[in-house]
Motif scaffolding. Sequence first.
Motif, PDB file in Angstrom:
ATOM      1  N   SER A 130       0.820  -1.223   0.000  1.00  0.00           N
ATOM      2  CA  SER A 130       0.000   0.000   0.000  1.00  0.00           C
ATOM      3  C   SER A 130       0.850   1.268   0.000  1.00  0.00           C
ATOM      4  O   SER A 130       0.333   2.368  -0.217  1.00  0.00           O
ATOM      5  CB  SER A 130      -0.947  -0.002   1.209  1.00  0.00           C
ATOM      6  N   PHE A 131       2.157   1.131   0.229  1.00  0.00           N
ATOM      7  CA  PHE A 131       3.060   2.281   0.251  1.00  0.00           C
ATOM      8  C   PHE A 131       4.109   2.252  -0.863  1.00  0.00           C
ATOM      9  O   PHE A 131       4.688   3.281  -1.196  1.00  0.00           O
ATOM     10  CB  PHE A 131       3.793   2.356   1.597  1.00  0.00           C
ATOM     11  N   ILE A 132       4.367   1.095  -1.403  1.00  0.00           N
ATOM     12  CA  ILE A 132       5.477   0.940  -2.340  1.00  0.00           C
ATOM     13  C   ILE A 132       5.191   1.668  -3.650  1.00  0.00           C
ATOM     14  O   ILE A 132       4.037   1.789  -4.067  1.00  0.00           O
ATOM     15  CB  ILE A 132       5.752  -0.563  -2.592  1.00  0.00           C
ATOM     16  N   LYS A 133       6.242   2.184  -4.259  1.00  0.00           N
ATOM     17  CA  LYS A 133       6.123   2.907  -5.523  1.00  0.00           C
ATOM     18  C   LYS A 133       6.899   2.176  -6.617  1.00  0.00           C
ATOM     19  O   LYS A 133       7.877   1.482  -6.338  1.00  0.00           O
ATOM     20  CB  LYS A 133       6.671   4.330  -5.377  1.00  0.00           C
ATOM     21  N   THR A 134       6.443   2.350  -7.844  1.00  0.00           N
ATOM     22  CA  THR A 134       7.156   1.764  -8.977  1.00  0.00           C
ATOM     23  C   THR A 134       8.605   2.244  -8.984  1.00  0.00           C
ATOM     24  O   THR A 134       8.880   3.421  -8.764  1.00  0.00           O
ATOM     25  CB  THR A 134       6.479   2.158 -10.302  1.00  0.00           C
ATOM     26  N   ASN A 135       9.510   1.323  -9.207  1.00  0.00           N
ATOM     27  CA  ASN A 135      10.954   1.607  -9.267  1.00  0.00           C
ATOM     28  C   ASN A 135      11.587   1.897  -7.902  1.00  0.00           C
ATOM     29  O   ASN A 135      12.720   2.382  -7.842  1.00  0.00           O
ATOM     30  CB  ASN A 135      11.254   2.761 -10.237  1.00  0.00           C
ATOM     31  N   ASP A 136      10.860   1.619  -6.823  1.00  0.00           N
ATOM     32  CA  ASP A 136      11.476   1.707  -5.502  1.00  0.00           C
ATOM     33  C   ASP A 136      12.582   0.667  -5.366  1.00  0.00           C
ATOM     34  O   ASP A 136      12.600  -0.349  -6.077  1.00  0.00           O
ATOM     35  CB  ASP A 136      10.425   1.430  -4.404  1.00  0.00           C
ATOM     36  N   SER A 137      13.490   0.922  -4.447  1.00  0.00           N
ATOM     37  CA  SER A 137      14.481  -0.090  -4.054  1.00  0.00           C
ATOM     38  C   SER A 137      14.148  -0.532  -2.635  1.00  0.00           C
ATOM     39  O   SER A 137      13.863   0.288  -1.767  1.00  0.00           O
ATOM     40  CB  SER A 137      15.899   0.473  -4.119  1.00  0.00           C
ATOM     41  N   VAL A 138      14.157  -1.857  -2.427  1.00  0.00           N
ATOM     42  CA  VAL A 138      13.721  -2.435  -1.154  1.00  0.00           C
ATOM     43  C   VAL A 138      14.812  -3.329  -0.593  1.00  0.00           C
ATOM     44  O   VAL A 138      15.405  -4.137  -1.317  1.00  0.00           O
ATOM     45  CB  VAL A 138      12.428  -3.254  -1.342  1.00  0.00           C
ATOM     46  N   LEU A 139      15.067  -3.212   0.707  1.00  0.00           N
ATOM     47  CA  LEU A 139      15.985  -4.099   1.410  1.00  0.00           C
ATOM     48  C   LEU A 139      15.192  -4.918   2.415  1.00  0.00           C
ATOM     49  O   LEU A 139      14.525  -4.369   3.287  1.00  0.00           O
ATOM     50  CB  LEU A 139      17.064  -3.292   2.147  1.00  0.00           C
ATOM     51  N   LYS A 151       8.766  -4.456 -11.022  1.00  0.00           N
ATOM     52  CA  LYS A 151       9.713  -3.398 -11.385  1.00  0.00           C
ATOM     53  C   LYS A 151      10.548  -2.917 -10.195  1.00  0.00           C
ATOM     54  O   LYS A 151      11.507  -2.159 -10.369  1.00  0.00           O
ATOM     55  CB  LYS A 151       8.970  -2.217 -12.004  1.00  0.00           C
ATOM     56  N   VAL A 152      10.179  -3.336  -8.997  1.00  0.00           N
ATOM     57  CA  VAL A 152      10.895  -2.911  -7.800  1.00  0.00           C
ATOM     58  C   VAL A 152      12.213  -3.678  -7.694  1.00  0.00           C
ATOM     59  O   VAL A 152      12.267  -4.884  -7.935  1.00  0.00           O
ATOM     60  CB  VAL A 152      10.031  -3.142  -6.544  1.00  0.00           C
ATOM     61  N   ASP A 153      13.264  -2.967  -7.345  1.00  0.00           N
ATOM     62  CA  ASP A 153      14.579  -3.582  -7.150  1.00  0.00           C
ATOM     63  C   ASP A 153      14.661  -4.087  -5.707  1.00  0.00           C
ATOM     64  O   ASP A 153      14.581  -3.301  -4.767  1.00  0.00           O
ATOM     65  CB  ASP A 153      15.680  -2.550  -7.406  1.00  0.00           C
ATOM     66  N   VAL A 154      14.793  -5.391  -5.552  1.00  0.00           N
ATOM     67  CA  VAL A 154      14.739  -6.009  -4.222  1.00  0.00           C
ATOM     68  C   VAL A 154      16.082  -6.643  -3.868  1.00  0.00           C
ATOM     69  O   VAL A 154      16.666  -7.378  -4.664  1.00  0.00           O
ATOM     70  CB  VAL A 154      13.628  -7.073  -4.148  1.00  0.00           C
ATOM     71  N   LYS A 198      15.956   5.674   2.823  1.00  0.00           N
ATOM     72  CA  LYS A 198      15.572   7.035   2.447  1.00  0.00           C
ATOM     73  C   LYS A 198      14.131   7.399   2.794  1.00  0.00           C
ATOM     74  O   LYS A 198      13.835   8.579   3.003  1.00  0.00           O
ATOM     75  CB  LYS A 198      15.789   7.211   0.938  1.00  0.00           C
ATOM     76  N   ARG A 199      13.232   6.407   2.857  1.00  0.00           N
ATOM     77  CA  ARG A 199      11.819   6.790   2.971  1.00  0.00           C
ATOM     78  C   ARG A 199      11.058   6.119   4.117  1.00  0.00           C
ATOM     79  O   ARG A 199      10.506   6.794   4.973  1.00  0.00           O
ATOM     80  CB  ARG A 199      11.113   6.502   1.644  1.00  0.00           C
ATOM     81  N   MET A 200      11.011   4.774   4.153  1.00  0.00           N
ATOM     82  CA  MET A 200      10.161   4.097   5.131  1.00  0.00           C
ATOM     83  C   MET A 200      10.796   2.810   5.643  1.00  0.00           C
ATOM     84  O   MET A 200      11.620   2.191   4.974  1.00  0.00           O
ATOM     85  CB  MET A 200       8.795   3.748   4.522  1.00  0.00           C
ATOM     86  N   VAL A 201      10.372   2.428   6.849  1.00  0.00           N
ATOM     87  CA  VAL A 201      10.756   1.132   7.417  1.00  0.00           C
ATOM     88  C   VAL A 201       9.492   0.379   7.835  1.00  0.00           C
ATOM     89  O   VAL A 201       8.504   0.987   8.270  1.00  0.00           O
ATOM     90  CB  VAL A 201      11.699   1.277   8.632  1.00  0.00           C
TER      91      VAL A 201
END
Length: 271
Positions: free
Chosen positions: A105-114, A133-136, A227-230
């Motif tokens: 519900s928060f993720i954006k296209t082309n976000d990077s996720v760890l 499309k998200v880089d994981v 950079k944005r959320m946890v």
Amino acid sequence: MVVKDIIRKALADIEASGKNIPNPMGEIYILLEHITGNDKLFLSLNKDFDINEKEFFMLLNKRLNDTPMAYIIGKKYFRNIVLKTDERALIPRFCTEELIDIVNSFIKTNDSVLDMCTGTGAIALAIKEENIKVDVTCSDISEDALNLAKENAELNNLSINFILSDLFENISETYDILISNPPYISSEEYMGLERDIFKEPKLALVGGDLGHEYYEKIIRQAREKIKRMVFFEIGYDQGNIVKDILEKNNYKDIKIYKDLEGFDRFISACI
């Protein structure tokens, strides 16, 4: 031995063992499906179907010796993917699937996720499968767990990145989002868990004497790399504890989420 006789003897063995198997018939059918490759409907309609008795009771005895079912059959369904499961990593829990909905519900296209403390790779792979499309990237302190996550990525034909790291020790890049289901059981709580839990890696379960030590470390260090959320999965009684840690480290828009059973189970915050 045919299906109906296998079921009769298996139920008797389970009762004689005194083990707390909440759904014995369900577990018997899982083993039968695993051995034969036939589904429950087929087995229910074909009670005279011949079964390899030796193989079945060898597996049942493992279950009665507290081996988790996911380790016996070697797989676990999680969201839209199938995960290989063995003693290298914690078995993904059903409630963790709810965390994916929250992140989505928060993720954006082309976000990077760890995904930190990835274990089987369940969270990372589910995020990638539902947000292609998200880089994981996933990380873990355990090389065995990380190798299992790699095998699961190949199994599900999903491309993600892997880093062997003790929390942020080997993390050099920055990411938009951090997701983590770290060890969060206290040393005292661990000793009172069901016996089959002891078959899973203690490293993935115990978060320290108090249980919330990993949150303190991750939250403190994350500000430099996220950079944005946890997003975190938390223990049922840790909502206010983790919220307080986030507030002390100047995170904003903190929100606690309950699981389907009504317990505090997840928390999110903005950097």
